[in-house]
Design a protein around this motif. Structure first.
Motif, PDB file in Angstrom:
ATOM      1  N   ALA A 306       0.900  -1.424  -0.130  1.00  0.00           N
ATOM      2  CA  ALA A 306       0.047  -0.159   0.166  1.00  0.00           C
ATOM      3  C   ALA A 306       0.816   1.351   0.060  1.00  0.00           C
ATOM      4  O   ALA A 306       2.159   1.251   0.254  1.00  0.00           O
ATOM      5  CB  ALA A 306      -1.012  -0.096   1.059  1.00  0.00           C
ATOM      6  N   VAL A 307       0.359   2.402  -0.393  1.00  0.00           N
ATOM      7  CA  VAL A 307       0.801   3.708  -0.345  1.00  0.00           C
ATOM      8  C   VAL A 307      -0.074   4.595   0.254  1.00  0.00           C
ATOM      9  O   VAL A 307      -1.355   4.725  -0.209  1.00  0.00           O
ATOM     10  CB  VAL A 307       1.311   4.346  -1.908  1.00  0.00           C
ATOM     11  CG1 VAL A 307       1.712   5.601  -1.694  1.00  0.00           C
ATOM     12  CG2 VAL A 307       2.242   3.219  -2.457  1.00  0.00           C
ATOM     13  N   GLU A 308       0.396   5.385   1.094  1.00  0.00           N
ATOM     14  CA  GLU A 308      -0.481   5.996   1.941  1.00  0.00           C
ATOM     15  C   GLU A 308       0.086   7.894   1.873  1.00  0.00           C
ATOM     16  O   GLU A 308       1.008   7.979   2.104  1.00  0.00           O
ATOM     17  CB  GLU A 308      -0.676   5.916   3.517  1.00  0.00           C
ATOM     18  CG  GLU A 308      -1.415   4.491   3.671  1.00  0.00           C
ATOM     19  CD  GLU A 308      -1.510   4.127   5.085  1.00  0.00           C
ATOM     20  OE1 GLU A 308      -2.299   3.301   5.375  1.00  0.00           O
ATOM     21  OE2 GLU A 308      -0.852   4.719   6.008  1.00  0.00           O
ATOM     22  N   ILE A 309      -0.841   8.697   1.326  1.00  0.00           N
ATOM     23  CA  ILE A 309      -0.392   9.912   1.088  1.00  0.00           C
ATOM     24  C   ILE A 309      -1.151  10.885   2.524  1.00  0.00           C
ATOM     25  O   ILE A 309      -2.366  10.783   2.207  1.00  0.00           O
ATOM     26  CB  ILE A 309      -0.943  10.869  -0.027  1.00  0.00           C
ATOM     27  CG1 ILE A 309      -0.468   9.735  -1.254  1.00  0.00           C
ATOM     28  CG2 ILE A 309       0.006  11.930  -0.326  1.00  0.00           C
ATOM     29  CD1 ILE A 309       1.075   9.335  -1.435  1.00  0.00           C
ATOM     30  N   TRP A 310      -0.233  11.403   3.338  1.00  0.00           N
ATOM     31  CA  TRP A 310      -1.321  12.155   4.550  1.00  0.00           C
ATOM     32  C   TRP A 310      -0.845  13.437   4.389  1.00  0.00           C
ATOM     33  O   TRP A 310       0.081  13.707   4.164  1.00  0.00           O
ATOM     34  CB  TRP A 310      -0.523  11.350   5.733  1.00  0.00           C
ATOM     35  CG  TRP A 310      -0.787   9.945   6.193  1.00  0.00           C
ATOM     36  CD1 TRP A 310       0.254   8.977   5.538  1.00  0.00           C
ATOM     37  CD2 TRP A 310      -1.746   9.548   6.775  1.00  0.00           C
ATOM     38  NE1 TRP A 310      -0.502   7.906   6.086  1.00  0.00           N
ATOM     39  CE2 TRP A 310      -1.688   8.190   6.951  1.00  0.00           C
ATOM     40  CE3 TRP A 310      -2.807  10.342   7.705  1.00  0.00           C
ATOM     41  CZ2 TRP A 310      -2.435   7.427   7.593  1.00  0.00           C
ATOM     42  CZ3 TRP A 310      -3.593   9.497   8.450  1.00  0.00           C
ATOM     43  CH2 TRP A 310      -3.635   8.018   8.416  1.00  0.00           C
ATOM     44  N   ASN A 311      -2.197  14.142   4.432  1.00  0.00           N
ATOM     45  CA  ASN A 311      -1.929  15.454   4.123  1.00  0.00           C
ATOM     46  C   ASN A 311      -1.742  16.188   5.778  1.00  0.00           C
ATOM     47  O   ASN A 311      -2.777  16.347   6.368  1.00  0.00           O
ATOM     48  CB  ASN A 311      -3.536  16.332   3.678  1.00  0.00           C
ATOM     49  CG  ASN A 311      -3.588  17.598   4.047  1.00  0.00           C
ATOM     50  OD1 ASN A 311      -2.680  18.453   4.065  1.00  0.00           O
ATOM     51  ND2 ASN A 311      -4.981  18.089   3.720  1.00  0.00           N
ATOM     52  N   ILE A 312      -0.580  16.685   5.964  1.00  0.00           N
ATOM     53  CA  ILE A 312      -0.252  17.405   7.099  1.00  0.00           C
ATOM     54  C   ILE A 312       0.080  18.713   6.948  1.00  0.00           C
ATOM     55  O   ILE A 312       0.568  19.222   7.972  1.00  0.00           O
ATOM     56  CB  ILE A 312       1.082  16.584   7.902  1.00  0.00           C
ATOM     57  CG1 ILE A 312       2.146  16.598   7.121  1.00  0.00           C
ATOM     58  CG2 ILE A 312       0.621  15.125   8.227  1.00  0.00           C
ATOM     59  CD1 ILE A 312       3.133  15.817   7.973  1.00  0.00           C
ATOM     60  N   GLY A 313      -0.220  19.355   5.825  1.00  0.00           N
ATOM     61  CA  GLY A 313      -0.299  20.787   5.838  1.00  0.00           C
ATOM     62  C   GLY A 313       1.343  21.139   6.022  1.00  0.00           C
ATOM     63  O   GLY A 313       2.224  20.566   5.462  1.00  0.00           O
ATOM     64  N   ASP A 314       1.272  22.558   6.718  1.00  0.00           N
ATOM     65  CA  ASP A 314       2.825  22.976   6.905  1.00  0.00           C
ATOM     66  C   ASP A 314       3.427  22.138   7.605  1.00  0.00           C
ATOM     67  O   ASP A 314       4.644  22.520   7.734  1.00  0.00           O
ATOM     68  CB  ASP A 314       2.430  24.081   7.619  1.00  0.00           C
ATOM     69  CG  ASP A 314       2.108  25.240   6.763  1.00  0.00           C
ATOM     70  OD1 ASP A 314       1.751  25.049   5.348  1.00  0.00           O
ATOM     71  OD2 ASP A 314       1.453  26.431   7.202  1.00  0.00           O
ATOM     72  N   GLN A 315       2.918  21.236   8.389  1.00  0.00           N
ATOM     73  CA  GLN A 315       3.907  19.978   9.430  1.00  0.00           C
ATOM     74  C   GLN A 315       4.695  19.546   8.393  1.00  0.00           C
ATOM     75  O   GLN A 315       5.917  18.918   8.771  1.00  0.00           O
ATOM     76  CB  GLN A 315       2.869  19.097   9.846  1.00  0.00           C
ATOM     77  CG  GLN A 315       1.989  19.852  10.874  1.00  0.00           C
ATOM     78  CD  GLN A 315       2.482  20.210  12.213  1.00  0.00           C
ATOM     79  OE1 GLN A 315       3.319  19.622  12.471  1.00  0.00           O
ATOM     80  NE2 GLN A 315       1.888  21.071  12.967  1.00  0.00           N
ATOM     81  N   ALA A 316       4.545  19.344   7.175  1.00  0.00           N
ATOM     82  CA  ALA A 316       5.283  18.538   6.098  1.00  0.00           C
ATOM     83  C   ALA A 316       6.783  19.416   6.038  1.00  0.00           C
ATOM     84  O   ALA A 316       7.818  18.607   5.653  1.00  0.00           O
ATOM     85  CB  ALA A 316       4.768  18.650   4.742  1.00  0.00           C
ATOM     86  N   MET A 317       6.622  20.557   6.443  1.00  0.00           N
ATOM     87  CA  MET A 317       7.788  21.496   6.161  1.00  0.00           C
ATOM     88  C   MET A 317       9.120  21.018   7.171  1.00  0.00           C
ATOM     89  O   MET A 317      10.098  21.043   7.080  1.00  0.00           O
ATOM     90  CB  MET A 317       7.662  22.940   6.282  1.00  0.00           C
ATOM     91  CG  MET A 317       6.736  23.412   4.731  1.00  0.00           C
ATOM     92  SD  MET A 317       7.630  23.147   3.180  1.00  0.00           S
ATOM     93  CE  MET A 317       8.849  24.465   3.394  1.00  0.00           C
TER      94      MET A 317
END
Length: 576
Positions: A306-317
């Motif tokens: 599986a591949v999961e793309i998590w939206n963590i917004g600015d936390q990704a920075m």
């Protein structure tokens, strides 16, 4: 869920230690249950020490409730537990909206620590899935095959949908995917499908399904639809055989059938879009997009489960680096353990001048002067010069990142009746270019405003038609011919800026491209068409970008694709 809904209500409405009167009816309404069920929840919360509850005595006296201790911690722990069960919507509902991306970031960091702690211990069978979890800065947009447009969505869609044909990324040759055989007969193409093909729900993928897909594509409002207008009719000849009849560019059909919107899809009874690619779409919400390997895939099954793309917004920075592959701009200052792969992107960032606008923009001399002004713009201060070079076209550039030439003067021209509208979408470099251009025009005596739209809204014909100047970009893939056709035929922004007679000439010029059997000659013809767009003052190439990827030294064969991602079909995990 009523138990947790009650704790959420108390967190929002009650302060710890302060008594408050509340009716049982009000509480039942907030918990979306009956009075009896509300009483059951209250009894449980009292027993566990979360609240005290004093029934009202006498007519008109309401019960009194008091929150005895904070509930944030237990709600957060329950949310993390729900995330581990892939119940993302229920989990995010338990925390206030501003804290949701932080919750997801904490969960992802916890997954990494859990993986590291597992060591050599025996892992239960149900936990032995190999899942690639990717923190991302935004949610994933529309993944319908016929609507795919942004690079991220195109990349994910390439695993969800299989096409009739596909191009080998190493050799560049076109070979069959869903199709076992294809051949040209004048303006027609005859295609035979493989046997035993199924969609992700197990339903058969046959010639009727292919016909239905192209009918849906050509009836859609997608910008991809214009690219497929050359297919006049799809005729079913037998359960596994069909004929494509073309009205233009017949020689382009094999390449066209490798394009993203040609990935065969169907709409299920419950409205889901289904494909037949190596991965199926298990979940697609604002917070999580999950792709799981399709075990009945007709090709090679990916090693990943599986591949999961998590939206963590600015936390990704500022997400903790726990990956073997990173983009350097996401984790500045943390790339010492990595070696860098880089190359120049094919394609460019560019400006379009809308010839269909009335007033000042309708005057050819004004647009020519404006085009020259755009060309002389320096690189915005926020953009590092070493990462950019001046574009002379989609596939041509200067090594220098500085424009040269005589400064353009507007002093002898009339001032527009209304400020010129500079439009772009939410991409860092595009915003910097658009804001600088608007500021420079104002300083030069030409009133201008800058507007930044989210991408789905930006790409709508009605919104683009309101703009005088459009800052956008195109990234070419390995198939230059397909990339040229995608831009020239399927770009909504370009179509908006061309007048009807120019659209007619463009279609005629594209038809002449495919009179040649020589690829090099066809590519030269595309560049001639691009130069024509520059000459008539509609299109101005600006910058090309350096593409970078940082990888740890123990990785081999990791390549950076044109869309900025790595190939999920080739990813494997190894024990540390």
């Amino acid at each position: 869920m009523r138990y947790w809904r009650a704790l959420m209500y108390f967190r929002e409405e009650l302060a710890v230690g302060q008594a408050r009167s509340i009716s049982l009816d009000t509480l039942a309404q907030r918990l979306a249950c009956t009075r009896r069920n509300a009483q059951i929840v209250i009894k449980k919360l009292v027993e566990e020490g979360w609240i005290s509850w004093q029934p009202g005595v006498g007519r008109g006296n309401l019960p009194t409730i008091c929150l005895k201790k904070p509930v944030d911690s237990v709600l957060k722990q329950e949310a993390l537990s729900l995330l581990a069960q892939h119940q993302v919507e229920r989990a995010t509902a338990l925390v206030p909206e501003p804290q949701r991306q932080g919750l997801l970031a904490e969960y992802l960091a916890g997954c990494r620590r859990s993986d590291n702690r597992s060591g050599n211990r025996a892992i239960p069978q149900q936990e032995q899935s190999d899942v690639l979890r990717i923190p991302f800065y935004r949610g994933i947009h529309d993944l319908d095959a016929v609507q795919l447009s942004r690079r991220t969505e195109v990349h994910l869609g390439s695993y969800l949908y299989a096409g009739l044909l596909q191009r080998d990324p190493d050799s560049g040759r076109i070979h069959g995917d869903l199709a076992a055989h294809w051949e040209r007969d004048g303006c027609d193409w005859h295609i035979t499908l493989r046997k035993g093909l199924t969609f992700h729900d197990g339903s058969p993928l046959d010639a009727l399904a292919v016909q239905a897909h192209f009918a849906r594509l050509q009836a859609s409002d997608s910008s991809n639809r214009r690219l497929f207008e050359c297919i006049e009719e799809v005729v079913v000849l037998a359960p596994l055989r069909l004929k494509l009849t073309t009205n233009a560019t017949a020689g382009f059909i094999p390449t066209l059938l490798t394009q993203k919107a040609a990935g065969i899809s169907k709409v299920s009874r419950d409205g889901r879009i289904l494909g037949a690619g190596a991965f199926r779409l298990d979940e697609h919400t604002e917070w999580l997009t999950r792709l799981s390997a399709f075990d009945q895939y007709h090709g090679y099954r990916p090693w990943l489960d599986a591949v999961e793309i998590w939206n963590i917004g600015d936390q990704a920075m500022d997400f903790e680096v726990s990956s073997d592959v990173v983009h350097p701009w996401l984790v500045p200052g943390q790339t010492a353990p990595f070696s860098q792969l880089e190359g120049w992107e094919k394609g460019c960032e560019y400006a379009l001048l809308n010839e269909n606008r009335a007033g000042w923009m309708a005057v050819s001399a004004h647009r020519q002067r404006l085009s020259a002004f755009v060309r002389q713009m320096p690189l915005p201060a926020a953009m590092v010069p070493a990462d950019y070079r001046v574009a002379k076209g989609m596939l041509q550039s200067d090594l220098s990142c500085h424009h040269t030439g005589v400064a353009v003067d507007f002093s002898d021209l009339a001032v527009p009746d209304a400020p010129l509208s500079v439009l772009t979408y939410q991409l860092r470099d595009h915003i910097a270019l658009a804001e600088q251009l608007a500021a420079a025009l104002n300083a030069a005596g030409i009133p201008a405003t800058c507007c930044v739209e989210t991408f789905p809204d930006f790409n709508r014909t009605e919104r683009l038609a309101q703009a005088d100047l459009i800052i956008s970009g195109e990234v070419f893939g390995e198939d230059a011919e397909l990339s040229w056709m995608e831009w020239l035929k399927a770009s909504t922004a370009l179509a908006v800026c061309l007048q009807p007679q120019q659209q007619t000439r463009l279609r005629r010029e594209l038809e002449t491209v495919f009179l040649s059997d020589n690829l090099a000659e066809r590519l030269d013809k595309f560049q001639e068409i691009e130069q024509w767009l520059v000459d008539i003052g509609i299109y101005r190439p600006l910058w090309q970008n350096r593409q970078q990827l940082n990888v740890r030294s123990h990785l081999n064969g990791v390549s950076l694709l044109a869309n900025g991602w790595i190939d999920f079909s080739r990813v494997v995990f190894s024990s540390p």
